[in-house]
Design a protein around this motif. Structure first.
Motif, PDB file in Angstrom:
ATOM      1  N   GLU A  96       0.830  -1.209   0.000  1.00 43.48           N
ATOM      2  CA  GLU A  96       0.000   0.000   0.000  1.00 43.48           C
ATOM      3  C   GLU A  96       0.863   1.258   0.000  1.00 43.48           C
ATOM      4  OE1 GLU A  96      -2.561  -0.417   3.375  1.00 43.48           O
ATOM      5  OE2 GLU A  96      -3.918  -1.770   2.317  1.00 43.48           O
ATOM      6  N   LEU A  97       1.913   1.275   0.818  1.00 39.21           N
ATOM      7  CA  LEU A  97       2.783   2.446   0.874  1.00 39.21           C
ATOM      8  C   LEU A  97       3.547   2.646  -0.429  1.00 39.21           C
ATOM      9  CD1 LEU A  97       4.151   2.286   4.525  1.00 39.21           C
ATOM     10  CD2 LEU A  97       2.364   3.755   3.588  1.00 39.21           C
ATOM     11  N   ASP A  98       3.983   1.560  -1.039  1.00 40.11           N
ATOM     12  CA  ASP A  98       4.674   1.657  -2.319  1.00 40.11           C
ATOM     13  C   ASP A  98       3.730   2.181  -3.397  1.00 40.11           C
ATOM     14  OD1 ASP A  98       6.904   1.289  -4.109  1.00 40.11           O
ATOM     15  OD2 ASP A  98       5.936  -0.541  -4.836  1.00 40.11           O
ATOM     16  N   GLN A  99       2.499   1.742  -3.364  1.00 43.81           N
ATOM     17  CA  GLN A  99       1.523   2.211  -4.342  1.00 43.81           C
ATOM     18  C   GLN A  99       1.215   3.696  -4.131  1.00 43.81           C
ATOM     19  OE1 GLN A  99      -2.101  -0.057  -4.659  1.00 43.81           O
ATOM     20  NE2 GLN A  99      -2.270   0.518  -6.796  1.00 43.81           N
ATOM     21  N   LEU A 100       1.079   4.128  -2.891  1.00 40.34           N
ATOM     22  CA  LEU A 100       0.884   5.552  -2.611  1.00 40.34           C
ATOM     23  C   LEU A 100       2.055   6.373  -3.140  1.00 40.34           C
ATOM     24  CD1 LEU A 100      -0.582   5.850   0.999  1.00 40.34           C
ATOM     25  CD2 LEU A 100      -1.551   6.769  -1.106  1.00 40.34           C
ATOM     26  N   TYR A 101       3.271   5.880  -2.934  1.00 41.67           N
ATOM     27  CA  TYR A 101       4.461   6.569  -3.428  1.00 41.67           C
ATOM     28  C   TYR A 101       4.397   6.713  -4.952  1.00 41.67           C
ATOM     29  CZ  TYR A 101       9.275   7.792  -4.392  1.00 41.67           C
ATOM     30  OH  TYR A 101      10.401   8.434  -4.849  1.00 41.67           O
ATOM     31  N   LYS A 102       4.008   5.658  -5.634  1.00 36.32           N
ATOM     32  CA  LYS A 102       3.941   5.699  -7.097  1.00 36.32           C
ATOM     33  C   LYS A 102       2.842   6.640  -7.593  1.00 36.32           C
ATOM     34  CE  LYS A 102       6.364   1.488  -7.621  1.00 36.32           C
ATOM     35  NZ  LYS A 102       6.669   0.302  -8.265  1.00 36.32           N
ATOM     36  N   ILE A 103       1.745   6.716  -6.862  1.00 37.84           N
ATOM     37  CA  ILE A 103       0.684   7.658  -7.222  1.00 37.84           C
ATOM     38  C   ILE A 103       1.187   9.091  -7.064  1.00 37.84           C
ATOM     39  CG2 ILE A 103      -1.580   8.541  -6.512  1.00 37.84           C
ATOM     40  CD1 ILE A 103      -2.265   5.579  -5.766  1.00 37.84           C
ATOM     41  N   VAL A 104       1.829   9.366  -5.931  1.00 39.56           N
ATOM     42  CA  VAL A 104       2.354  10.713  -5.683  1.00 39.56           C
ATOM     43  C   VAL A 104       3.439  11.065  -6.696  1.00 39.56           C
ATOM     44  CG1 VAL A 104       3.620  12.128  -4.002  1.00 39.56           C
ATOM     45  CG2 VAL A 104       1.710  10.723  -3.252  1.00 39.56           C
ATOM     46  N   ALA A 105       4.231  10.091  -7.117  1.00 40.25           N
ATOM     47  CA  ALA A 105       5.284  10.353  -8.098  1.00 40.25           C
ATOM     48  C   ALA A 105       4.722  10.827  -9.435  1.00 40.25           C
ATOM     49  CB  ALA A 105       6.142   9.104  -8.302  1.00 40.25           C
ATOM     50  N   VAL A 106       3.488  10.455  -9.742  1.00 37.75           N
ATOM     51  CA  VAL A 106       2.859  10.884 -10.996  1.00 37.75           C
ATOM     52  C   VAL A 106       1.963  12.107 -10.778  1.00 37.75           C
ATOM     53  CG1 VAL A 106       1.227  10.222 -12.816  1.00 37.75           C
ATOM     54  CG2 VAL A 106       2.946   8.584 -12.022  1.00 37.75           C
ATOM     55  N   LEU A 107       1.106  12.058  -9.767  1.00 38.58           N
ATOM     56  CA  LEU A 107       0.121  13.129  -9.556  1.00 38.58           C
ATOM     57  C   LEU A 107       0.654  14.292  -8.730  1.00 38.58           C
ATOM     58  CD1 LEU A 107      -3.088  11.020  -8.865  1.00 38.58           C
ATOM     59  CD2 LEU A 107      -2.238  11.919 -11.033  1.00 38.58           C
ATOM     60  N   GLY A 108       1.771  14.086  -8.049  1.00 31.70           N
ATOM     61  CA  GLY A 108       2.319  15.114  -7.182  1.00 31.70           C
ATOM     62  C   GLY A 108       1.776  14.974  -5.768  1.00 31.70           C
ATOM     63  N   THR A 109       2.408  15.664  -4.851  1.00 27.60           N
ATOM     64  CA  THR A 109       2.010  15.613  -3.454  1.00 27.60           C
ATOM     65  C   THR A 109       0.623  16.233  -3.282  1.00 27.60           C
ATOM     66  OG1 THR A 109       4.329  15.837  -2.829  1.00 27.60           O
ATOM     67  CG2 THR A 109       2.699  16.291  -1.117  1.00 27.60           C
ATOM     68  N   PRO A 110      -0.281  15.535  -2.607  1.00 28.94           N
ATOM     69  CA  PRO A 110      -1.608  16.121  -2.387  1.00 28.94           C
ATOM     70  C   PRO A 110      -1.518  17.342  -1.473  1.00 28.94           C
ATOM     71  CG  PRO A 110      -1.420  14.039  -1.215  1.00 28.94           C
ATOM     72  CD  PRO A 110      -0.163  14.199  -2.013  1.00 28.94           C
ATOM     73  N   THR A 111      -2.455  18.246  -1.660  1.00 24.77           N
ATOM     74  CA  THR A 111      -2.512  19.459  -0.849  1.00 24.77           C
ATOM     75  C   THR A 111      -3.819  19.484  -0.063  1.00 24.77           C
ATOM     76  OG1 THR A 111      -3.636  20.746  -2.554  1.00 24.77           O
ATOM     77  CG2 THR A 111      -1.206  20.717  -2.618  1.00 24.77           C
TER      78      THR A 111
END
Length: 76
Positions: A15-30
């Motif tokens: 789950e944490l790796d998947q979150l990292y990969k999402i953030v790597a594409v979409l950017g850090t959520p605000t």
């Protein structure tokens, strides 16, 4: 995206790796883009990595501009 590439857009091994990969594409959520997600992360003592978004067309180069617009609309 997965219908175009025949592979997961965010293939994580956990789950944490998947979150990292999402953030790597979409950017850090605000606080504006995902207030509930930031609240949940804070309650779980998780800190999102600081990353800028990347153009989806660079992640899915075989997708047409219309497909990129559709994918972007479903992700954001």
């Amino acid at each position: 995206a997965e219908l175009i590439t025949f592979r997961p857009l965010f293939p994580g091994s956990s789950e944490l790796d998947q979150l990292y990969k999402i953030v790597a594409v979409l950017g850090t959520p605000t606080a504006t883009s995902w207030p509930d997600g930031l609240k949940l992360a804070s309650n779980s003592r998780y800190k999102f990595p600081e990353m800028a978004s990347v153009p989806l067309s660079s992640v899915i180069p075989e997708a047409s501009p219309a497909a990129i617009d559709l994918i972007r609309a479903t992700l954001l």
